[in-house]
Scaffold this active site. Structure first.
Site, PDB file in Angstrom:
ATOM      1  N   LYS A 208       1.016   6.982  -5.544  1.00 16.90           N
ATOM      2  CA  LYS A 208       0.622   7.476  -5.525  1.00 16.90           C
ATOM      3  C   LYS A 208      -0.698   8.275  -6.603  1.00 16.90           C
ATOM      4  O   LYS A 208      -0.215   9.185  -6.961  1.00 16.90           O
ATOM      5  CB  LYS A 208       0.189   7.847  -3.522  1.00 16.90           C
ATOM      6  CG  LYS A 208       0.376   6.766  -3.223  1.00 16.90           C
ATOM      7  CD  LYS A 208       0.322   6.449  -1.389  1.00 16.90           C
ATOM      8  CE  LYS A 208       0.790   5.420  -0.990  1.00 16.90           C
ATOM      9  NZ  LYS A 208       0.898   5.833   0.406  1.00 16.90           N
ATOM     10  N   ARG A 242       8.713   2.904   0.773  1.00 17.53           N
ATOM     11  CA  ARG A 242       8.398   2.077   0.513  1.00 17.53           C
ATOM     12  C   ARG A 242       7.567   2.164  -1.181  1.00 17.53           C
ATOM     13  O   ARG A 242       7.055   3.209  -1.458  1.00 17.53           O
ATOM     14  CB  ARG A 242       7.409   1.748   1.403  1.00 17.53           C
ATOM     15  CG  ARG A 242       6.189   0.700   1.118  1.00 17.53           C
ATOM     16  CD  ARG A 242       5.088   0.354   1.835  1.00 17.53           C
ATOM     17  NE  ARG A 242       3.503  -0.597   1.739  1.00 17.53           N
ATOM     18  CZ  ARG A 242       3.187  -0.880   0.350  1.00 17.53           C
ATOM     19  NH1 ARG A 242       3.063   0.535  -0.315  1.00 17.53           N
ATOM     20  NH2 ARG A 242       2.140  -1.611   0.716  1.00 17.53           N
TER      21      ARG A 242
HETATM   22  C1  YH5 Z   1       2.299   3.939   3.162  1.00 16.22           C
HETATM   23  O1  YH5 Z   1       2.440   5.011   2.692  1.00 16.22           O
HETATM   24  N1  YH5 Z   1       0.147   2.810   1.547  1.00 16.22           N
HETATM   25  S1  YH5 Z   1      -0.817   0.964   0.275  1.00 16.22           S
HETATM   26  C2  YH5 Z   1      -2.803   4.528  -3.966  1.00 16.22           C
HETATM   27  C3  YH5 Z   1      -2.229   4.159  -4.941  1.00 16.22           C
HETATM   28  C4  YH5 Z   1      -0.899   3.593  -5.273  1.00 16.22           C
HETATM   29  C5  YH5 Z   1      -0.595   3.104  -3.615  1.00 16.22           C
HETATM   30  C6  YH5 Z   1      -3.233   4.667  -7.369  1.00 16.22           C
HETATM   31  N2  YH5 Z   1       1.022   0.676   2.578  1.00 16.22           N
HETATM   32  C7  YH5 Z   1       1.330   2.656   2.028  1.00 16.22           C
HETATM   33  O2  YH5 Z   1       0.996   1.932  -1.945  1.00 16.22           O
HETATM   34  N3  YH5 Z   1       2.265   1.144   5.003  1.00 16.22           N
HETATM   35  C8  YH5 Z   1       0.424   1.442   1.017  1.00 16.22           C
HETATM   36  O3  YH5 Z   1      -2.962   5.427  -5.713  1.00 16.22           O
HETATM   37  C9  YH5 Z   1       1.472   1.252   3.070  1.00 16.22           C
HETATM   38  N4  YH5 Z   1       2.635   3.665   4.004  1.00 16.22           N
HETATM   39  C10 YH5 Z   1       3.635   2.290   5.193  1.00 16.22           C
HETATM   40  N5  YH5 Z   1       3.522   2.554   5.966  1.00 16.22           N
HETATM   41  C11 YH5 Z   1      -0.815   2.132  -0.543  1.00 16.22           C
HETATM   42  C12 YH5 Z   1      -0.621   2.088  -1.637  1.00 16.22           C
HETATM   43  C13 YH5 Z   1      -0.740   3.337  -2.806  1.00 16.22           C
HETATM   44  C14 YH5 Z   1      -2.560   3.237  -2.766  1.00 16.22           C
END
Ligand code: YH5
Length: 264
Positions: A208, A242
């Site tokens: 993230k 996750r």
């Molecule tokens: C979470 O924290 N996150 S989807 C933006 C990014 C990188 C990754 C480039 N679903 C979560 O993974 N479910 C997602 O920057 C989730 N907790 C739970 N429970 C977003 C993601 C991401 C977004």
């Protein structure tokens, strides 16, 4: 928990698992490596919740997610979680064999609470300020930790009132969902507060923006930073992390756990 995004725009897999529909053999191969690398849960999602993303139709989400869950269940002895906020997807995923609902909207979508109860599955309640489309525009809190904590306690009360058992609920402060780096750091610092509720805590920090801001790295170079954050969270009692990069995260967590045991 390994992330399995069945979306065309996914930053993590470049739409590798989606080409007008789910690409089942690619998903199954990826799932198999995640399990071999140490994942115990597979989180299947069809609707992108990245900053700026917009939602898709219920039928589109069902078409992306249900065949994947069915294929995973028939092939692997793994626990499958469904990353959804959509009532009908919750119900059909349960029928297909999913055993956890991961809802970034914490069952606030119309009909979601009833659907999750009917599905009979445990639910991870995540905090988000705003909607994926606009949440990173201007996140604002007086006190991020207190506000997120209190909001989740209210959602728990709503779920318990609706008929959920205490053993069916998990908590997630929602890193990056309507939060700036200082907000994310305040939440990370306060993870213990969520852990002490007794509800299992799940977090997602993998790749993230907060990891990018701390390391100065683009998304494809955030694996080490993400694994360190996951290991520290686990050392604080977080139950589920996750992640996209299972092998690296597993190593970070194993080393953390072994060394923690022998320290002082
Ligand atoms: C979470 O924290 N996150 S989807 C933006 C990014 C990188 C990754 C480039 N679903 C979560 O993974 N479910 C997602 O920057 C989730 N907790 C739970 N429970 C977003 C993601 C991401 C977004």
């Amino acid at each position: 928990m390994a992330v399995l995004n069945i979306t065309p725009d996914s930053f993590s897999d470049g739409g590798e698992f989606y080409a007008g529909g789910p690409v089942l053999d690619a998903v199954l191969r990826h799932a198999e490596s995640c399990l071999a690398e140490g994942a115990t849960l597979l989180d299947v999602g069809g609707e992108s919740t990245r900053p700026g993303s917009v939602s898709i139709s219920e039928n589109e989400e069902l078409d992306r997610v249900i065949p994947v869950i069915e294929a995973l269940i028939s092939r692997f002895d793994a626990v499958v979680s469904v990353d959804t906020s959509t009532p009908q997807v919750m119900i059909e995923s349960a029928t297909a064999g999913a055993r956890l609902i991961n809802d970034v909207m914490a069952l606030q979508r119309e009909g979601a609470m009833t659907a999750a109860l009917k599905a009979g599955l445990p639910v991870c309640l995540m905090h988000m300020q705003g909607t994926p489309k606009t949440m990173q525009n201007q996140p604002t809190y007086d006190d991020a930790l207190n506000e997120v904590y209190q909001w989740l306690m209210i959602r728990i009360d709503a779920c318990l009132g609706a008929g959920f058992g205490m053993d069916q609920l998990l908590l997630d402060p929602g890193f990056g969902f309507g939060k700036t780096l200082p907000h994310n750091i305040a939440l990370f610092r306060g993870l213990d507060r969520f852990v002490r509720t007794g509800y299992p805590v799940m977090i997602g920090v993998s790749r993230k923006t907060m990891i990018g801001e701390m390391t100065g790295r683009p998304v494809e170079q955030r694996v080490t930073g993400s694994a360190v954050a996951a290991a520290i969270a686990a050392s604080q009692g977080v139950a589920i992390v996750r992640v996209h990069d299972v092998a690296e995260t597993r190593d970070a967590m194993v080393v953390m756990q072994m060394l923690k045991q022998v320290m002082q």
